[in-house]
Design a protein around this motif. Structure first.
Motif, mmCIF file in Angstrom:
data_model
loop_
_atom_site.group_PDB
_atom_site.id
_atom_site.type_symbol
_atom_site.label_atom_id
_atom_site.label_comp_id
_atom_site.label_asym_id
_atom_site.label_seq_id
_atom_site.Cartn_x
_atom_site.Cartn_y
_atom_site.Cartn_z
ATOM 1 N N LEU A 92 42.576 9.538 19.801
ATOM 2 C CA LEU A 92 41.447 10.406 19.443
ATOM 3 C C LEU A 92 40.184 9.593 19.198
ATOM 4 N N ARG A 93 40.316 8.513 18.438
ATOM 5 C CA ARG A 93 39.140 7.684 18.164
ATOM 6 C C ARG A 93 38.532 7.176 19.470
ATOM 7 N N SER A 94 39.388 6.782 20.393
ATOM 8 C CA SER A 94 38.915 6.294 21.688
ATOM 9 C C SER A 94 38.249 7.422 22.494
ATOM 10 N N LEU A 95 38.935 8.558 22.597
ATOM 11 C CA LEU A 95 38.402 9.690 23.367
ATOM 12 C C LEU A 95 37.075 10.202 22.816
ATOM 13 N N LEU A 96 36.993 10.265 21.499
ATOM 14 C CA LEU A 96 35.817 10.844 20.849
ATOM 15 C C LEU A 96 34.733 9.806 20.559
ATOM 16 N N ARG A 97 35.036 8.560 20.892
ATOM 17 C CA ARG A 97 34.080 7.460 20.700
ATOM 18 C C ARG A 97 33.641 7.354 19.237
ATOM 19 N N ILE A 98 34.647 7.294 18.370
ATOM 20 C CA ILE A 98 34.413 7.163 16.934
ATOM 21 C C ILE A 98 35.295 6.040 16.402
ATOM 22 N N ALA A 133 27.362 15.105 17.415
ATOM 23 C CA ALA A 133 27.807 14.855 18.790
ATOM 24 C C ALA A 133 29.319 14.621 18.821
ATOM 25 N N ALA A 134 29.823 13.862 17.841
ATOM 26 C CA ALA A 134 31.267 13.630 17.757
ATOM 27 C C ALA A 134 31.997 14.939 17.468
ATOM 28 N N ALA A 135 31.422 15.763 16.586
ATOM 29 C CA ALA A 135 32.029 17.063 16.276
ATOM 30 C C ALA A 135 32.082 17.940 17.525
ATOM 31 N N GLU A 136 31.040 17.878 18.326
ATOM 32 C CA GLU A 136 31.024 18.672 19.565
ATOM 33 C C GLU A 136 32.093 18.164 20.527
ATOM 34 N N ARG A 137 32.268 16.849 20.622
ATOM 35 C CA ARG A 137 33.327 16.303 21.478
ATOM 36 C C ARG A 137 34.697 16.747 20.974
ATOM 37 N N TRP A 138 34.872 16.797 19.652
ATOM 38 C CA TRP A 138 36.126 17.272 19.067
ATOM 39 C C TRP A 138 36.363 18.740 19.417
ATOM 40 N N ARG A 139 35.342 19.575 19.251
ATOM 41 C CA ARG A 139 35.496 21.005 19.577
ATOM 42 C C ARG A 139 35.829 21.188 21.052
ATOM 43 N N SER A 140 35.218 20.391 21.908
ATOM 44 C CA SER A 140 35.497 20.468 23.349
ATOM 45 C C SER A 140 36.950 20.068 23.639
ATOM 46 N N LEU A 141 37.415 19.018 22.971
ATOM 47 C CA LEU A 141 38.810 18.604 23.150
ATOM 48 C C LEU A 141 39.760 19.705 22.678
ATOM 49 N N CYS A 142 39.426 20.351 21.559
ATOM 50 C CA CYS A 142 40.255 21.458 21.053
ATOM 51 C C CYS A 142 40.289 22.622 22.038
ATOM 52 N N THR A 143 39.151 22.908 22.659
ATOM 53 C CA THR A 143 39.085 23.967 23.674
ATOM 54 C C THR A 143 39.978 23.617 24.860
ATOM 55 N N ASP A 144 39.904 22.356 25.313
ATOM 56 C CA ASP A 144 40.773 21.906 26.412
ATOM 57 C C ASP A 144 42.247 22.022 26.036
ATOM 58 N N TYR A 145 42.560 21.678 24.786
ATOM 59 C CA TYR A 145 43.940 21.760 24.312
ATOM 60 C C TYR A 145 44.435 23.205 24.337
ATOM 61 N N GLN A 146 43.609 24.132 23.864
ATOM 62 C CA GLN A 146 44.008 25.538 23.865
ATOM 63 C C GLN A 146 44.221 26.052 25.289
ATOM 64 N N ALA A 147 43.342 25.654 26.215
ATOM 65 C CA ALA A 147 43.499 26.063 27.617
ATOM 66 C C ALA A 147 44.796 25.490 28.187
ATOM 67 N N ARG A 166 38.044 9.198 11.938
ATOM 68 C CA ARG A 166 37.974 10.651 12.074
ATOM 69 C C ARG A 166 36.944 11.249 11.126
ATOM 70 N N LYS A 167 36.613 10.548 10.058
ATOM 71 C CA LYS A 167 35.599 11.028 9.114
ATOM 72 C C LYS A 167 34.257 11.260 9.800
ATOM 73 N N GLU A 168 34.009 10.514 10.868
ATOM 74 C CA GLU A 168 32.745 10.672 11.603
ATOM 75 C C GLU A 168 32.603 12.079 12.182
ATOM 76 N N LEU A 169 33.711 12.759 12.387
ATOM 77 C CA LEU A 169 33.654 14.114 12.941
ATOM 78 C C LEU A 169 32.909 15.061 12.002
ATOM 79 N N ASN A 170 32.900 14.756 10.715
ATOM 80 C CA ASN A 170 32.210 15.593 9.741
ATOM 81 C C ASN A 170 30.732 15.220 9.585
ATOM 82 N N ASN A 171 30.341 14.043 10.075
ATOM 83 C CA ASN A 171 28.982 13.568 9.852
ATOM 84 C C ASN A 171 28.149 13.435 11.124
#
Length: 174
Positions: free
Chosen positions: A137-143, A154-168, A146-151
């Motif tokens: 995850l850190r590699s994929l999201l370029r962080i 852009a990282a949060a958007e990459r996380w949301r996009s990954l979650c969307t891909d996962y659901q699909a 994981r705390k960076e996802l809250n701050n």
């Protein structure tokens, strides 16, 4: 609607058209056949060749019960998938409380299905562990954490996009 969804709908309609019918295996001398019983009425549905195996006959006789079971299992799987999808895609939080993406990511790294998703779609190597998933995850999201996802928006958007891909990916797997 997908081709598979249309086929499932047709199967449901065909099964519903049978109504509450009971299929019975009957023999009359050398002939073996299946009767459909609705109330007091009996109708011959199929006759079997003397070369039909007992497994073939049993499968045919029990087909309505098996279809009923499989449709109920499909319904349960669809309902469970929808519940999981709703809980993971929901971003609404109580007023004033931001979404904790870091916590979401930590929980996802413990989900076996998410680990398989990371393996199949993003090359996560075996053994599929929480630690390996977190590193991926850190590699994929370029962080770096994981705390960076809250701050970092852009990282949060990459996380949301990954979650969307996962659901699909999960929906496609059903």
């Amino acid at each position: 609607m997908s081709a598979e969804a249309m086929e499932l709908r047709k199967a449901r309609e065909r099964f519903a058209a049978l109504g509450k019918v009971e299929w019975l295996l009957t023999a009359d001398g050398a002939a073996t056949f299946v009767e459909a019983r609705t109330g007091a009425e009996r109708v011959v549905v199929a006759r079997f060749s003397d070369k039909a195996t007992t497994d073939e006959i049993d499968f045919f006789v029990n087909a309505p019960r098996m279809v009923d079971l499989l449709l109920r299992l499909v319904d349960r799987a669809i309902a469970a998938t929808r519940r999981v999808g709703a809980s993971t895609s929901q971003q609404v939080q109580p007023a004033g409380k931001p979404v904790n993406y870091a916590a979401q990511a930590a929980m996802k790294c413990g989900e076996p299905a998410f680990l398989v998703f990371l393996e199949q779609r993003h090359g996560l190597e075996r053994p599929l562990t929480d630690d390996r998933a977190a590193q991926k995850l850190r590699s994929l999201l370029r962080i770096t954490s994981r705390k960076e996802l809250n701050n970092d928006s852009a990282a949060a958007e990459r996380w949301r996009s990954l979650c969307t891909d996962y659901q699909a990916w999960r929906k496609a797997g059903l």
